[in-house]
Design an enzyme around this catalytic site. Sequence first.
Site, PDB file in Angstrom:
ATOM      1  CG  HIS A   8      -2.010  -0.968   1.214  1.00  0.00           C
ATOM      2  ND1 HIS A   8      -3.287  -0.709   0.757  1.00  0.00           N
ATOM      3  CD2 HIS A   8      -2.016  -2.251   1.622  1.00  0.00           C
ATOM      4  CE1 HIS A   8      -4.033  -1.799   0.898  1.00  0.00           C
ATOM      5  NE2 HIS A   8      -3.280  -2.744   1.422  1.00  0.00           N
ATOM      6  CE  LYS A  51      -6.590  14.117   0.183  1.00  0.00           C
ATOM      7  NZ  LYS A  51      -6.603  12.929  -0.649  1.00  0.00           N
ATOM      8  NE  ARG A  52      -4.098  10.288  10.158  1.00  0.00           N
ATOM      9  CZ  ARG A  52      -3.812   9.372  11.086  1.00  0.00           C
ATOM     10  NH1 ARG A  52      -4.614   8.328  11.255  1.00  0.00           N
ATOM     11  NH2 ARG A  52      -2.750   9.494  11.858  1.00  0.00           N
ATOM     12  CE  LYS A  72      -2.607  11.021   3.139  1.00  0.00           C
ATOM     13  NZ  LYS A  72      -3.256  10.108   2.180  1.00  0.00           N
ATOM     14  CB  THR A  93     -10.127   5.003  -1.023  1.00  0.00           C
ATOM     15  OG1 THR A  93      -9.591   5.352   0.253  1.00  0.00           O
ATOM     16  CG2 THR A  93      -9.445   3.746  -1.522  1.00  0.00           C
ATOM     17  CE  LYS A 125     -13.864   6.045   1.005  1.00  0.00           C
ATOM     18  NZ  LYS A 125     -12.995   6.105   2.201  1.00  0.00           N
TER      19      LYS A 125
HETATM   20  N1  GPU Z   1      -2.223   3.545   3.405  1.00  0.00           N
HETATM   21 BR1  GPU Z   1       1.172   1.492   4.019  1.00  0.00          BR
HETATM   22  C1  GPU Z   1      -2.688   3.763   4.686  1.00  0.00           C
HETATM   23  O1  GPU Z   1      -3.760   4.315   4.883  1.00  0.00           O
HETATM   24  N2  GPU Z   1      -1.947   3.346   5.748  1.00  0.00           N
HETATM   25  C2  GPU Z   1      -0.789   2.667   5.607  1.00  0.00           C
HETATM   26  O2  GPU Z   1      -0.152   2.264   6.592  1.00  0.00           O
HETATM   27  C3  GPU Z   1      -0.352   2.438   4.277  1.00  0.00           C
HETATM   28  C4  GPU Z   1      -1.060   2.884   3.205  1.00  0.00           C
HETATM   29  C5  GPU Z   1      -3.082   3.950   2.277  1.00  0.00           C
HETATM   30  C6  GPU Z   1      -2.400   4.654   1.118  1.00  0.00           C
HETATM   31  O3  GPU Z   1      -1.670   5.768   1.597  1.00  0.00           O
HETATM   32  C7  GPU Z   1      -3.486   5.101   0.129  1.00  0.00           C
HETATM   33  O4  GPU Z   1      -2.907   5.692  -1.011  1.00  0.00           O
HETATM   34  C8  GPU Z   1      -4.332   3.895  -0.285  1.00  0.00           C
HETATM   35  O5  GPU Z   1      -5.437   4.310  -1.029  1.00  0.00           O
HETATM   36  C9  GPU Z   1      -4.832   3.133   0.934  1.00  0.00           C
HETATM   37  O6  GPU Z   1      -3.753   2.798   1.799  1.00  0.00           O
HETATM   38  C10 GPU Z   1      -5.544   1.862   0.561  1.00  0.00           C
HETATM   39  O7  GPU Z   1      -4.799   1.100  -0.340  1.00  0.00           O
END
Ligand code: GPU
Length: 833
Positions: free
Chosen positions: A374, A567-568, A573, A675, A679
């Site tokens: 991810h 978002k975080r 970002k 994601t 949404k």
């Molecule tokens: N992502 Br690795 C998180 O939310 N936490 C994590 O520890 C890691 C990845 C996110 C990605 O930043 C985001 O781009 C992606 O859409 C999401 O995971 C789901 O795949």
Amino acid sequence: EAPAETETEAPATSHEHTRTGMSKASLKQAYIDNLFYIQGRFREVATPHDLYMAAAFTVRDRMLERWVKSAQVYKSSRARTVCYLSAEYLLGPHLANNLVNLGIAEVAQRAGEELDLDFKAILEEEEEPGLGNGGLGRLAACYMDSLATVQIPAIGYGIRYEFGIFDQIIEDGWQVERSDTWLRNGNPWEIPRPKISFPVMYGGHTEHYRDQAERPRVRWIPDMVISGVAYDTPVLGYGVGNVNLLRLWKAEATESFDFQTFNVGDYYGAVHAKIEAETISKVLYPNDDPEAGKELRLKQQYFFVSCSIQDMIRLHLNTVGPLETFHEKFVAQLNDTHPAIAVAELMRLLMDDHAVTWDDAWATTRATFCYTNHTLLPEALETWSVALFERLLPRHLEIIYEINRRFLDEVRVRYLGDEERVARMSLIDEAGGRRIRMAHLAVVGSRAVNGVAALHSELIKTTLLKDFYEMAPERFHNVTNGVTPRRFIVVSNPRLAELITEVCGHDRWIRDLDSLRELEAHADDPKLQARWREVKTAAKRDLAVWLKRHAGVLLDPQTMMFDIQAKRLHEYKRQHLNVLHIIRVYQRLKQNPNLGMVPRAFIFGGKAAPGYYMAKLMIKLINAVAEVINNDPQVNGYIRVAFMPDFNVKNGQRLYPAADLSEQISLAGKEASGTGNMKFSMNGALTVGTLDGANIEIREEVGAENFFLFGMTAEEVRRKQDEGYRPWDYYHGDQELKSDIDLIASGLFSHGDTNLFRPLTEHLIHQDPFMVLADYRAYLECQDRISTVYDRPAEWDRMSILNVARMGKFSSDRSIREYAERIWSIEPQPLGA
Ligand code: GPU
């Protein structure tokens, strides 16, 4: 099967009807019964929480019958089952979602009205389980919804954190964290399974011995044993009878351990051991990236993985039998590397507890696991020090060494003499204190590896896991993320759902999102456009009311464009790029108060990791800018800034429907997928975005002419970085950019304090690792185009309708079908509703 009742039938009286009946009469009767028999209340004295609990139990009852039936069918058909292993599930409130998936949202609402209940208030009462940080945890929750909906037998395994992601409050513009006490009032959706519990061991040493058949064996003598107890939550698919299982583990002291200590008379020691055991599932680590070296975090990961693999083995032995066929019964998906220790754990259990040979155990293990990556951010790649592993999981360290030894032999045979490659691919990073690379363990122990969007999956093959890709290209895949339209359209935006259903003439789109294409034909219809706009404005009004109450900011839903970034908080970002644009508009307005601009509400939401100083400073900056702008009568008729406190699933559901513009402005190459972008767009927002993550595919789907693109490509980013990026040159080369940054530094937003934001401004001018300055000018120009188009409502509405019409690809149902076909080789097991 639940009897198909109609409202004309006699009122429900029998026991069965009040537990399963779907008619309005049954629901009313059941609700009053539950209020009385479960909460011990009658209407006159019930608290809002009592009213919610009665509703939750009424809905849960209706899921249980299907749940039991699903379990029976899955068991007797020996169905192949997906086990999703994830340290996080960001579930969001259950009640409204389960009503929708059961197909009783409307009848329940009418039942509620007849009982004189405030249905909205009851839904609001639910405390969401925030057992995740952000995208990764929410993806797991969307996938659980889609697995059930596309009728794939699945178990989601994870941790039942007593405290989920912290609640965020804003004080004096700063983020303050409050512990999340989601279990305070009980959780009606879970069923504790005290009989389903497994021992989990830590520490100690290993002993090598020969068993009765003279085979070499290993036994692990731990110095701590705790136990994991299952808590089950049913996950119902939409419009189907399939109910899957979310099984979360709670850590407890083992009875025997506790008792032994107590016998010796060490009462304090026994209590201490209990507390130490329970600590393991106490709290979610609130970081988006791994907490370097935190022992408790590794304990958590091993805890839930060990319980889950033991549970899978138990289920297999109970239903199918021989362990040779384990990988035929189960496929286990690793949600990033957090559960990657599962590779070593399955090896250990097969060899040490079940006397399977290394070669057979390895064949089974490799056929069982698949790994989803991810992120490419180097700081987010998990490694654990060998020393910590040796102390906590000595047996697993031995196994990892042996996996590595055998794997590196293969590499050496394949690439004679290329010792640099061997070092790069090793599971152990030997540079600067030996560390275990969990991503390498996950890749070597899996039969498939995938990224979460097309660009991301390409970058995995060409950068992060290049060597592994070269060695076994057939094991690399892409599965672009998706989100569930049940929660993110039907539940959160009922007005839009109703309008879509009316225009399409069916509600099939809820399970077949591609059929939203039928809207395309109406994109230019002025009558639809007018109603589309009304729906959007109504959602904006709802949000404005909420923000007035919770952020103290007054926004005008009628005249203002709602421009939202939620978002975080993270530098990559680039929320600060958004802030620079706001400051530019502010300065323009100050210079020319008659500037006939499109009024905008700039809305932000998101949590910062408590230890991430720069992210917290960005929150402070947003609120500082908001304070000045919102109180400046010269501009505040045109622009306002609002920070939504405590952005979580529940609050997100207020944002997505109300957005005109969705900000997806990460530096290209950094956001694996995103994601939230999906949404927003599904709810009719237009996107301003870079060519990053799934933005690229969203743009491809909705059409370049319906997407506001700006900024460098990942390729251009790489080139610029190779040349040596110099933010200083941009700062001095662009008058407006300089003046925007200087305005922050001047103290205007900090009551004259010129130091407060200096770490941020200096970092931008001198380092700027995420190239905010390089994309600034392109972003401004794009924002000007956006304002121009927003001024032409027919054009905007058409684009908005086309965005929704073309979002079919981003249903998580599509993602799950791709996993099922390409990665898991698993067939649906249909069960009727
Ligand atoms: N992502 Br690795 C998180 O939310 N936490 C994590 O520890 C890691 C990845 C996110 C990605 O930043 C985001 O781009 C992606 O859409 C999401 O995971 C789901 O795949």
